[in-house]
Design a protein around this motif. Structure first.
Motif, PDB file in Angstrom:
ATOM      1  N   ILE B 137     -12.047 -35.066   9.102  1.00  0.00           N
ATOM      2  CA  ILE B 137     -11.343 -36.140   9.813  1.00  0.00           C
ATOM      3  C   ILE B 137      -9.837 -36.138   9.547  1.00  0.00           C
ATOM      4  N   ILE B 138      -9.449 -36.097   8.278  1.00  0.00           N
ATOM      5  CA  ILE B 138      -8.028 -36.267   7.967  1.00  0.00           C
ATOM      6  C   ILE B 138      -7.231 -34.990   8.246  1.00  0.00           C
ATOM      7  N   ILE B 139      -7.670 -33.866   7.680  1.00  0.00           N
ATOM      8  CA  ILE B 139      -6.875 -32.638   7.790  1.00  0.00           C
ATOM      9  C   ILE B 139      -6.726 -32.147   9.244  1.00  0.00           C
ATOM     10  N   PRO B 140      -7.794 -32.175  10.055  1.00  0.00           N
ATOM     11  CA  PRO B 140      -7.581 -31.746  11.444  1.00  0.00           C
ATOM     12  C   PRO B 140      -6.519 -32.569  12.166  1.00  0.00           C
ATOM     13  N   GLN B 141      -6.463 -33.869  11.866  1.00  0.00           N
ATOM     14  CA  GLN B 141      -5.441 -34.706  12.505  1.00  0.00           C
ATOM     15  C   GLN B 141      -4.066 -34.446  11.895  1.00  0.00           C
ATOM     16  N   ALA B 142      -4.039 -34.215  10.580  1.00  0.00           N
ATOM     17  CA  ALA B 142      -2.761 -33.947   9.918  1.00  0.00           C
ATOM     18  C   ALA B 142      -2.152 -32.658  10.470  1.00  0.00           C
ATOM     19  N   PHE B 143      -2.987 -31.667  10.729  1.00  0.00           N
ATOM     20  CA  PHE B 143      -2.517 -30.371  11.227  1.00  0.00           C
ATOM     21  C   PHE B 143      -1.662 -30.529  12.472  1.00  0.00           C
ATOM     22  N   LYS B 144      -2.133 -31.375  13.384  1.00  0.00           N
ATOM     23  CA  LYS B 144      -1.389 -31.631  14.616  1.00  0.00           C
ATOM     24  C   LYS B 144       0.007 -32.160  14.301  1.00  0.00           C
ATOM     25  N   ASN B 145       0.073 -33.102  13.344  1.00  0.00           N
ATOM     26  CA  ASN B 145       1.355 -33.731  13.014  1.00  0.00           C
ATOM     27  C   ASN B 145       2.319 -32.768  12.350  1.00  0.00           C
ATOM     28  N   ILE B 146       1.770 -31.775  11.628  1.00  0.00           N
ATOM     29  CA  ILE B 146       2.671 -30.985  10.803  1.00  0.00           C
ATOM     30  C   ILE B 146       3.121 -29.705  11.482  1.00  0.00           C
ATOM     31  N   ILE B 147       2.702 -29.485  12.726  1.00  0.00           N
ATOM     32  CA  ILE B 147       3.130 -28.248  13.394  1.00  0.00           C
ATOM     33  C   ILE B 147       4.655 -28.156  13.530  1.00  0.00           C
ATOM     34  N   PRO B 148       5.351 -29.221  13.956  1.00  0.00           N
ATOM     35  CA  PRO B 148       6.824 -29.088  14.030  1.00  0.00           C
ATOM     36  C   PRO B 148       7.491 -28.783  12.676  1.00  0.00           C
ATOM     37  N   PRO B 149       7.209 -29.545  11.602  1.00  0.00           N
ATOM     38  CA  PRO B 149       7.842 -29.190  10.324  1.00  0.00           C
ATOM     39  C   PRO B 149       7.397 -27.822   9.798  1.00  0.00           C
ATOM     40  N   LEU B 150       6.166 -27.439  10.145  1.00  0.00           N
ATOM     41  CA  LEU B 150       5.693 -26.121   9.732  1.00  0.00           C
ATOM     42  C   LEU B 150       6.494 -25.025  10.445  1.00  0.00           C
ATOM     43  N   GLY B 151       6.828 -25.255  11.705  1.00  0.00           N
ATOM     44  CA  GLY B 151       7.655 -24.321  12.463  1.00  0.00           C
ATOM     45  C   GLY B 151       9.027 -24.182  11.827  1.00  0.00           C
ATOM     46  N   ASN B 152       9.586 -25.318  11.404  1.00  0.00           N
ATOM     47  CA  ASN B 152      10.894 -25.281  10.730  1.00  0.00           C
ATOM     48  C   ASN B 152      10.817 -24.478   9.445  1.00  0.00           C
ATOM     49  N   GLU B 153       9.723 -24.658   8.714  1.00  0.00           N
ATOM     50  CA  GLU B 153       9.537 -23.932   7.459  1.00  0.00           C
ATOM     51  C   GLU B 153       9.456 -22.424   7.721  1.00  0.00           C
ATOM     52  N   PHE B 154       8.757 -22.070   8.799  1.00  0.00           N
ATOM     53  CA  PHE B 154       8.636 -20.659   9.188  1.00  0.00           C
ATOM     54  C   PHE B 154      10.026 -20.076   9.461  1.00  0.00           C
ATOM     55  N   ILE B 155      10.838 -20.823  10.186  1.00  0.00           N
ATOM     56  CA  ILE B 155      12.191 -20.364  10.516  1.00  0.00           C
ATOM     57  C   ILE B 155      13.044 -20.246   9.246  1.00  0.00           C
ATOM     58  N   ALA B 156      12.952 -21.263   8.379  1.00  0.00           N
ATOM     59  CA  ALA B 156      13.731 -21.241   7.139  1.00  0.00           C
ATOM     60  C   ALA B 156      13.347 -20.027   6.295  1.00  0.00           C
TER      61      ALA B 156
END
Lengths: 239, 218
Positions: B137-156
């Motif tokens: 329940i929690i992690i699948p929903q969290a994943f959606k939220n963290i895609i933008p900051p995760l993208g930034n981390e990938f770029i950094a």
């Protein structure tokens, strides 16, 4: 079915429940009313340990609620319906209902789905099995939430202000489902502001104020002849 | 000032090969970081005290020291303890992976804490354990939220991976240095290198924006 002895609950140094004793019989519908901040929701949430009491004892269906294993086991038998529905928004209605039976009860997917379809029919939402919760109205979401709780085939159902977050025109459809459930013999504890429901469906009315049970009895009696001053005061404000 | 276009054209295939390696270390490191970050992020909010303290130490140490020093620690200092040489590729992905793990842990923690507490209560009230509720329940929903900051981390991390050039690992920046050592074409080569980084980071941010949009409409 539910046995509560000398239940106390404090948040920090604020005592919310000040010694509650309560026994709920099988098939009984107990409606809990009281002013906001009286502790009625906390009392309900102690019945499945979403709120852990400071002291006292809660026994549900013969299981004393202490220790992780006991609590998890008891929760399988206690359905809960929340004010804000708390459906899982990333899953379809059908997945919402079948998740716990599959993961907790170890039910086969097909069996769980069959039960889910029956429950959706019971709450009048057969056509919404594949919808996602955000696509449904508040009343529909709450009916799905009831079906989700029922899918575990619980022995007790707890309702925490189930109609308080609904638009007025959706209150009845939810109350009707609850009434139907009471008529089928479900043991229920209901925290609500719906006095009509309390009077019509409740077997017993509990008036809670300042962390204590002030008065209880058959709803009709309590409504018509409240004995305690605080009960009278409360009724004078809301009726 | 003279700009030698021929040098750019000649060096381009070599630089692109280097860029390929940059993408490779970044991808492997982010993958490592994602796994580390998920566990450390969850440990950070766990009610088991020693676990959350350990996770806090991990993130504090790795976010509070320069990546360059961490690379030195793994490539130059660790061999002294192990009494064995460390392979540059292994050193590069280990340093970048555990470093980004600390940042991703914080992203995960924030993503999980952003989920309404009613979701955990609903899961628990159905008899599911904390772990089951987290997982389904929690992690699948969290994943959606963290895609933008995760993208930034990938770029950094893609940009920070240029730091592994200091241990001689031949990714894009190191390739550039080597070509310049041979040709003295600082202007042409550093401009080309910068341009290639820019193209890669832009491509990633577009990809992330696209994924975000697709997940939102679902």
């Amino acid at each position: 079915m539910i046995d509560i002895k000398d239940l106390h609950k404090s948040f920090e140094d604020h005592e919310v429940l000040k010694g509650i004793d309560l026994h709920i019989n099988p098939q009984e519908v107990v409606v809990i009313i009281g002013p906001s901040g009286s502790g009625k929701s906390t009392l309900l949430r102690c019945m499945n340990m979403l709120e852990v009491p400071t002291s006292g004892e809660v026994v549900v269906d013969g299981i004393e609620l202490n220790g992780e294993a006991n609590i998890n086991k008891a929760r399988e038998e206690i359905g809960m319906v929340f004010q804000r529905f708390n459906l899982f928004p990333h899953m379809t209605v059908l997945q919402n209902i079948t998740l716990a039976p599959i993961k907790v009860r170890g039910m086969k997917k097909e069996d769980a789905e069959k039960i889910a379809q029956e429950l959706l029919a019971q709450v009048g939402l057969s056509d919404k099995a594949d919808a996602y919760p955000p696509q449904l109205s508040g009343g529909q979401q709450q009916r799905v939430a009831i079906a989700r709780a029922l899918a575990m085939q619980p022995k007790v159902m707890l309702f925490d202000e189930p109609t308080s977050a609904l638009d007025p025109e959706m209150v009845k459809e939810v109350l009707d489902v609850m009434k139907d459930l009471a008529n089928k013999g479900m043991t229920m504890a209901v925290v609500t502001h719906e006095m009509g429901f309390a009077r019509e469906v409740g077997d017993r009315l509990l008036f809670v104020d300042d962390g204590q049970i002030i008065e209880q009895g058959p709803p009709k009696e309590v409504f018509e002849n409240p004995r305690e001053e605080r009960t009278k005061l409360f009724f004078s404000k809301i009726l | 000032m003279s700009f030698n276009m021929d040098l750019v054209v000649q060096s381009f295939p070599l630089l692109i090969l280097g860029a390929g390696i940059t993408i490779q270390i970044t991808a492997i490191s982010v993958f490592l970081g994602l796994i580390i970050g998920m566990f450390v992020g969850i440990a950070r909010i766990s009610h088991i005290k020693p676990l959350s303290i350990l996770a806090a130490i991990y993130t504090d140490f790795l976010r509070g020291t320069p990546l360059l020093v961490q690379i030195f620690l793994i490539y130059f200092a660790l061999p002294i303890i192990l009494d064995q040489r460390v392979d540059p590729f292994l050193a590069a992905i280990t340093a970048c992976g555990i470093n980004s793990g600390a940042y991703i842990a914080e992203i995960f923690r924030a993503g999980i804490q952003a989920i309404d507490s009613g979701q955990m209560e609903a899961g628990r009230s159905l008899g599911m354990t904390w772990t089951q509720t987290m997982r389904y329940i929690i992690i699948p929903q969290a994943f959606k939220n963290i895609i933008p900051p995760l993208g930034n981390e990938f770029i950094a991390l893609l940009k920070d991976s240029s730091l592994v050039s200091v241990i001689g690992f031949e990714e894009l920046t190191r390739r550039g240095q080597l070509i310049i050592a041979r040709t003295y074409g600082s202007l042409e080569i550093w401009l080309s290198v910068a341009l290639i980084y820019l193209v890669m980071t832009l491509a990633i941010s577009r990809l992330v924006a696209y994924m975000e949009k697709r997940l939102k409409t679902k």
